[in-house]
Design an enzyme around this catalytic site. Structure first.
Site, short mmCIF file in Angstrom:
data_model
loop_
_atom_site.label_atom_id
_atom_site.label_comp_id
_atom_site.label_asym_id
_atom_site.label_seq_id
_atom_site.Cartn_x
_atom_site.Cartn_y
_atom_site.Cartn_z
N CYS A 78 9.07 26.61 7.46
CA CYS A 78 9.41 26.60 8.84
C CYS A 78 8.21 27.54 9.47
O CYS A 78 7.88 28.79 9.06
CB CYS A 78 10.69 27.47 9.30
SG CYS A 78 11.05 27.96 11.08
N CYS A 116 5.00 22.24 13.38
CA CYS A 116 6.37 22.62 13.18
C CYS A 116 6.88 21.50 12.37
O CYS A 116 6.46 20.42 12.28
CB CYS A 116 7.38 22.34 14.79
SG CYS A 116 8.82 22.33 14.62
N1 DGL Z 1 10.96 23.65 11.55
C1 DGL Z 1 10.88 24.89 12.56
C2 DGL Z 1 8.95 25.25 12.43
O1 DGL Z 1 8.45 24.88 11.47
C3 DGL Z 1 11.17 24.66 13.86
C4 DGL Z 1 11.50 25.91 14.60
C5 DGL Z 1 12.70 25.85 15.47
O2 DGL Z 1 13.85 26.01 14.97
O3 DGL Z 1 12.45 26.11 16.70
O4 DGL Z 1 8.64 25.81 13.38
#
Ligand code: DGL
Length: 259
Positions: free
Chosen positions: A72, A182
């Site tokens: 993440c 993301c």
């Molecule tokens: N997959 C997360 C990232 O890479 C998403 C973040 C979120 O939940 O806003 O930032």
């Protein structure tokens, strides 16, 4: 049993990283936590993101993980320094791939689509300063996209409209490289390909994270001995359907867990 690789994300997005890891390290057991009940992390404060990252890490450690991949960008850019200094295992993080984009761009205009939490972090700013000298970094917050992906609405009109609205201004400013900052966004690839004109390079960090994980396991003597079929366990604190559809791995064990 060989100790598993632990992976966590605010939800289903980090499975885009898990896929690369499972491909590059086919003998490793994995445990994945999808903290979908708390998604999106990108709208939360640094303190909240840190608190959730600690909670996920401790659960993975209790399950015997030998390394943790923070799959993440938002959690990495806000919490990885803390995690590395407080726990005695290696951590692999993920950040928007500014460096390869800066290397690739001809127009010297690179777009970064990421969450508010990532774009506002000092780690992201330091990386941009370090690797994007002479390059204009066009930052765009992908507000609302994580929620749509979590709801399984990747191909919806709503998703297409939102993405077009985000990409239009960057295209007008001559962006020729788009960084997916993301881990949810690689799942938007079919929609992105429809919207973006030919010649725009899309860059994400999934493969680089898998390569780095392999290198760190090797360096620490932690690679699995390669015996037996790997076990892939997924836990979510929300519904299992979207997660199951995205991972598309019949032998994976997917279940609910209250965490
Ligand atoms: N997959 C997360 C990232 O890479 C998403 C973040 C979120 O939940 O806003 O930032």
């Amino acid at each position: 049993m060989t100790r598993p690789i632990g992976i966590f994300d605010s939800g289903v997005g980090g499975t885009s990283i898990w896929k690369e890891v499972a491909k590059m390290l086919p003998y490793e057991n994995t445990i994945y936590l999808a903290d979908s009940a708390n998604a999106p992390y990108g709208e939360k404060s640094k303190e909240e993101i840190l608190h959730l990252s600690i909670k996920n890490t401790e659960l993975l450690l209790n399950k015997g993980c030998k390394i943790v991949i923070v799959a993440c960008n938002t959690a990495t850019t806000n919490a990885i320094d803390y995690l590395r200094s407080h726990y005695d295992i290696p951590f692999i993080g993920i950040e928007p791939a500014i460096k390869p984009a800066a290397f690739h761009t001809k127009t010297k205009k690179v777009g970064v689509l990421a969450t508010k939490g990532t774009l506002s972090s000092s780690l992201f700013h330091n990386t941009s300063k370090l690797f994007a000298e002479g390059i204009t970094v066009l930052e765009q917050e992908g507000k609302g996209l994580v929620e749509l992906i979590e709801a399984g609405k990747i191909q919806s009109e709503e998703t297409k409209k939102l993405l077009s609205d985000f990409l239009e201004p960057m295209l007008e400013q001559q962006m020729d490289c788009l960084v997916l900052g993301c881990t949810h966004y690689p799942y938007l690839m079919p929609v992105l390909k429809d919207i973006l004109p030919k010649g725009i390079t899309i860059i994400d960090s999934g493969e680089a994270v898998a390569r780095q994980t392999k290198a760190v396991l090797e360096r620490n003597g932690l690679l699995s001995d390669g015996n037996g079929k790997p076990e892939h366990i997924f836990y979510t604190n929300a519904t299992v359907e979207v997660l199951k559809n995205l991972i598309d791995c019949p032998s994976a064990q997917v279940s609910n867990l209250d965490f």
